[in-house]
Design a protein around this motif. Structure first.
Motif, PDB file in Angstrom:
ATOM      1  N   HIS A 103      40.118 -24.198   9.488  1.00  0.00           N
ATOM      2  CA  HIS A 103      39.642 -23.553   8.258  1.00  0.00           C
ATOM      3  C   HIS A 103      38.332 -22.820   8.496  1.00  0.00           C
ATOM      4  CE1 HIS A 103      42.884 -25.290   6.036  1.00  0.00           C
ATOM      5  NE2 HIS A 103      42.562 -26.504   6.434  1.00  0.00           N
ATOM      6  N   ALA A 104      38.210 -22.235   9.687  1.00  0.00           N
ATOM      7  CA  ALA A 104      36.989 -21.477   9.997  1.00  0.00           C
ATOM      8  C   ALA A 104      36.933 -20.213   9.139  1.00  0.00           C
ATOM      9  CB  ALA A 104      36.966 -21.116  11.469  1.00  0.00           C
ATOM     10  N   ASP A 105      35.715 -19.826   8.741  1.00  0.00           N
ATOM     11  CA  ASP A 105      35.529 -18.616   7.938  1.00  0.00           C
ATOM     12  C   ASP A 105      35.988 -17.391   8.741  1.00  0.00           C
ATOM     13  OD1 ASP A 105      34.652 -17.127   5.733  1.00  0.00           O
ATOM     14  OD2 ASP A 105      32.936 -18.428   5.485  1.00  0.00           O
ATOM     15  N   LEU A 106      35.734 -17.425  10.068  1.00  0.00           N
ATOM     16  CA  LEU A 106      36.185 -16.354  10.957  1.00  0.00           C
ATOM     17  C   LEU A 106      37.261 -16.963  11.860  1.00  0.00           C
ATOM     18  CD1 LEU A 106      35.484 -13.415  11.820  1.00  0.00           C
ATOM     19  CD2 LEU A 106      34.097 -14.426  13.615  1.00  0.00           C
ATOM     20  N   PRO A 107      38.552 -16.717  11.552  1.00  0.00           N
ATOM     21  CA  PRO A 107      39.613 -17.397  12.311  1.00  0.00           C
ATOM     22  C   PRO A 107      39.562 -17.022  13.798  1.00  0.00           C
ATOM     23  CG  PRO A 107      40.477 -16.318  10.353  1.00  0.00           C
ATOM     24  CD  PRO A 107      39.085 -15.836  10.530  1.00  0.00           C
TER      25      PRO A 107
ATOM     26  N   ILE B 195      56.395 -21.450  18.732  1.00  0.00           N
ATOM     27  CA  ILE B 195      55.896 -20.548  17.699  1.00  0.00           C
ATOM     28  C   ILE B 195      54.370 -20.555  17.758  1.00  0.00           C
ATOM     29  CG2 ILE B 195      56.143 -22.375  15.941  1.00  0.00           C
ATOM     30  CD1 ILE B 195      56.631 -20.129  13.895  1.00  0.00           C
ATOM     31  N   ALA B 196      53.777 -19.359  17.738  1.00  0.00           N
ATOM     32  CA  ALA B 196      52.323 -19.258  17.801  1.00  0.00           C
ATOM     33  C   ALA B 196      51.790 -18.604  16.531  1.00  0.00           C
ATOM     34  CB  ALA B 196      51.905 -18.437  19.014  1.00  0.00           C
ATOM     35  N   ASP B 197      50.733 -19.200  15.967  1.00  0.00           N
ATOM     36  CA  ASP B 197      50.107 -18.668  14.763  1.00  0.00           C
ATOM     37  C   ASP B 197      48.988 -17.724  15.185  1.00  0.00           C
ATOM     38  OD1 ASP B 197      48.739 -18.179  12.420  1.00  0.00           O
ATOM     39  OD2 ASP B 197      48.686 -20.276  11.779  1.00  0.00           O
TER      40      ASP B 197
ATOM     41  N   THR C 188      51.173 -20.447   9.115  1.00  0.00           N
ATOM     42  CA  THR C 188      52.142 -21.251   9.870  1.00  0.00           C
ATOM     43  C   THR C 188      51.651 -22.677  10.066  1.00  0.00           C
ATOM     44  OG1 THR C 188      53.049 -19.379  11.060  1.00  0.00           O
ATOM     45  CG2 THR C 188      53.274 -21.488  12.120  1.00  0.00           C
ATOM     46  N   ARG C 189      50.305 -22.797  10.232  1.00  0.00           N
ATOM     47  CA  ARG C 189      49.736 -24.112  10.486  1.00  0.00           C
ATOM     48  C   ARG C 189      50.059 -25.124   9.382  1.00  0.00           C
ATOM     49  NH1 ARG C 189      44.146 -21.118  11.409  1.00  0.00           N
ATOM     50  NH2 ARG C 189      45.628 -19.927  12.586  1.00  0.00           N
TER      51      ARG C 189
ATOM     52  N   LEU D 226      48.416 -23.399  18.260  1.00  0.00           N
ATOM     53  CA  LEU D 226      47.416 -23.221  17.198  1.00  0.00           C
ATOM     54  C   LEU D 226      46.018 -23.309  17.789  1.00  0.00           C
ATOM     55  CD1 LEU D 226      48.604 -25.657  14.382  1.00  0.00           C
ATOM     56  CD2 LEU D 226      48.439 -23.192  14.214  1.00  0.00           C
ATOM     57  N   PRO D 227      45.011 -22.786  17.069  1.00  0.00           N
ATOM     58  CA  PRO D 227      43.631 -23.066  17.483  1.00  0.00           C
ATOM     59  C   PRO D 227      43.364 -24.562  17.337  1.00  0.00           C
ATOM     60  CG  PRO D 227      43.716 -21.361  15.783  1.00  0.00           C
ATOM     61  CD  PRO D 227      45.072 -21.967  15.864  1.00  0.00           C
ATOM     62  N   PRO D 228      42.312 -25.083  17.982  1.00  0.00           N
ATOM     63  CA  PRO D 228      41.990 -26.507  17.840  1.00  0.00           C
ATOM     64  C   PRO D 228      41.810 -26.889  16.365  1.00  0.00           C
ATOM     65  CG  PRO D 228      40.591 -25.467  19.498  1.00  0.00           C
ATOM     66  CD  PRO D 228      41.380 -24.377  18.862  1.00  0.00           C
ATOM     67  N   GLU D 229      42.198 -28.127  16.042  1.00  0.00           N
ATOM     68  CA  GLU D 229      42.219 -28.627  14.665  1.00  0.00           C
ATOM     69  C   GLU D 229      40.906 -28.355  13.912  1.00  0.00           C
ATOM     70  OE1 GLU D 229      44.484 -30.795  11.708  1.00  0.00           O
ATOM     71  OE2 GLU D 229      45.134 -30.439  13.769  1.00  0.00           O
ATOM     72  N   LYS D 230      39.770 -28.536  14.611  1.00  0.00           N
ATOM     73  CA  LYS D 230      38.490 -28.429  13.902  1.00  0.00           C
ATOM     74  C   LYS D 230      38.174 -26.993  13.468  1.00  0.00           C
ATOM     75  CE  LYS D 230      35.687 -28.218  18.118  1.00  0.00           C
ATOM     76  NZ  LYS D 230      34.525 -28.743  18.826  1.00  0.00           N
TER      77      LYS D 230
END
Lengths: 355, 234
Positions: B75-79, B40-42, B52-53, B68-72
């Motif tokens: 919660h980026a303002d620009l996903p 499954i991809a978010d 989903t994350r 998923l994108p890397p953990e860090k």
């Protein structure tokens, strides 16, 4: 109309339309951008106007202009955006114009983060902008309550000719809950003819209305500030709203908490009751005016040994709780402000340490 | 009867239609049915919370691969979009679920990975909750379908009925929603792939009244005072 499933941000937009507000100027920012997204679709359908300003500073003065002309008007933003609007809010309060501001708070200071927070309590209740002004501040704990507060905010803003703020944390904007709207438009007639610059022909009057915030004569400025103070004193007497939970019990700890934080506290209070620890809660629905007397009286209960202010900030409302108590009972603060909301378990653990 | 889907399945729909709950629970149900290698991809670049994350730990524990994108950057303002998504599309496993952000704005991301699909068009399912604004009419659903297809540069292949009022859902909401997606199906020519029902309502549902598979939902995206359902149960 039956129930619909809405995000808080969407419901806030719809509630404004149902309250007869067809003018919305805003600038997008996470986590409140869905209000603009929703109203950019819905307002044209409803015959209204959505305008995106070039910045939040610009938006605050677009609001000032529309309010001064007697239009029912509101905007929404999130913490850093509200900081930019504070200058305009001060001017609007000084000029005694009605407008509704919604702050869906994110973590700060600075750019902070996009997750929920309640760290703009001071900004909303103690100023933000310059000068001796106050806003009437309401804090919803559910999407349905956000709808009701938005619909109440417009008549209150007009009654006091003063900015009213809905202070919600990021969760209020982002979570989805079933909501119901009244079928009919609840658009109360405005008192704008008494003060707005809406045209002498329009209101068939020979009296000029003047809207301004500049008073170079010290007596005039003092008189304007006394007039503002009289309104804020009246809010303190007439507009305090709050809700209580488990207050009929012989609670040992009294929690003061607002917004979605209070819903986590409810779960903690239910769980603690099963352990035999009775805890009561006062949830201020208005943060200004703060339920000073009610918190003071509730803390006087014989069984109550401690009062706890639980907030998604580093301890802001706790200062109003201390002010209310005047030292009659010990007060503590518990909270977090990185975006993670305190869990029911963490609150239970904290309450146990007070006993 | 649970849904039987293979290959690449893209979950799209209007904002807040319930795509993420559908994607997560479809992954879990397929895994439980014995599909080996569910991924499954978010791809949600629109929603700041409730993605989903949030269920990644439970999914990992079940052995479902979450892209998923890397953990860090969570919660980026620009996903941001993980480059692993294109890899997953080029070399798909038995079942690959793509959870896409809401509306045509969210579906824009699909055009960015369009090359990876090659000449094999994927399945793209439109999630519909008629209790949400803008999709309470069939015309509203048709408009969103057109907008998503144009943004994604892909054709819709089916409908998922996800009628719910969260905690206030009862069986009548499910039956009403089922009737609604049947109407949408007749007017659009798209088949109803499946409808959903909260796992707590499954025993009360009369299967004879639903002419399609039913995906049980164990709710994952809950506010901090609630508790997400155990995905491993049942």
């Amino acid at each position: 109309m039956g129930k619909v499933l809405m995000k808080g941000n969407e419901a806030i937009g719809e509630a404004a339309i149902r309250a007869g507000c067809l003018n919305y100027f805003a600038y997008p920012i996470t986590p409140q951008s869905e209000v603009a997204e929703y109203l950019s679709r819905r307002l044209p359908e409803a015959g209204g106007v959505f305008l995106q300003g070039e910045s939040e500073v610009a938006v605050s003065y677009m609001i000032f202009g529309a309010a001064a002309a007697g239009a029912r008007i509101f905007t929404t933003s999130s913490s850093p955006g509200i900081s930019l609007m504070c200058e305009g809010i001060s001017y609007i309060a000084a000029a005694q114009c009605p407008a509704v501001f919604v702050n869906i708070m994110r973590g700060g200071p600075g750019l902070g983060g996009i997750l929920p927070s309640q760290a703009d309590y001071f900004q909303a209740t103690k100023g933000g902008g310059h000068g001796d002004y106050r806003m009437l501040v309401m804090a919803p704990a559910s999407v349905q309550e956000a709808v009701e507060m938005v619909m109440t905010a417009f008549p209150l803003a007009e009654k006091y000719r003063n900015p009213v703020m809905i202070l919600g944390d990021g969760l209020i904007g982002q979570m989805m809950e079933p909501v119901e709207f009244p079928d009919d438009l609840r658009s109360e007639p405005s008192n704008k003819d008494d003060w707005a610059t809406n045209g002498m022909d329009t209101r068939r009057s020979d009296k000029r209305n003047l809207v301004k915030s500049l008073f170079l004569d010290p007596d005039q400025l003092n008189r304007n500030n006394l007039a503002l103070k009289a309104k804020y004193d009246r809010m303190n007497r007439e507009e305090v709203r709050y809700e209580t939970y488990h207050m009929d019990l012989d609670y040992r700890v009294l929690i003061v908490s607002y917004g979605t934080m209070s819903r986590v506290c409810r779960t903690a209070i239910d769980n603690l009751a099963e352990e035999g620890i009775d805890v009561g809660m006062i949830r201020p629905q208005t943060l200004f005016p703060f339920p000073v007397q009610q918190v003071h009286d509730a803390a006087q209960k014989q069984s109550c040994v401690h009062v706890a202010s639980i907030e998604m900030s580093m301890g802001q409302m706790v200062e109003d709780v201390q002010r209310a108590l005047q030292g009659v009972k010990p007060v503590s603060w518990y909270g977090k402000c990185g975006g993670d909301v305190p869990t029911p378990e963490e609150i239970m653990e904290f309450v146990r340490t007070l006993l | 009867m649970t849904p039987d889907l293979k290959g690449i399945v893209i979950i799209v729909g209007n904002y807040g239609s319930g795509k993420t709950e559908v994607a997560i629970n479809l992954a879990v149900a397929s895994h439980a049915e014995g599909v080996a290698g569910v991924r499954i991809a978010d791809l949600d670049l629109v929603n700041p919370y409730f993605r989903t994350r949030e269920a990644r730990h439970q999914l990992h524990r079940l052995g479902i691969d979450v892209v998923l994108p890397p953990e860090k950057y969570l919660h980026a303002d620009l996903p941001i979009l993980s480059p692993d998504v294109a890899g997953m599309i080029k070399q798909p496993g038995p079942l690959n679920i793509l959870d896409v952000g809401g509306d045509h704005v969210g579906a824009n991301v699909l055009a960015a990975v369009a090359d990876a699909f090659g000449d094999k068009p994927p399945q793209m399912l439109q999630v519909v909750n008629p209790y949400r604004p803008f999709t309470e009419t069939v015309a509203g659903c048709m408009k969103i379908r057109r907008e998503i297809e144009a943004a994604a540069k892909l054709d819709m292949t089916g409908i998922v009925g996800n009628a719910n009022l969260i905690d206030e859902t009862d069986v009548n909401v499910i039956y009403e929603g089922h009737r609604f997606v049947q109407r949408f199906s007749r007017e659009s020519g798209l088949p109803v792939a499946f409808v959903t029902a909260d796992v707590g309502l499954m025993t009360d549902l009369d299967p004879d009244r639903l002419a399609c598979p039913v995906l049980p939902i164990r709710r994952q995206l809950v506010p901090p005072w609630g508790r997400s359902a155990n995905l491993a149960a049942g």
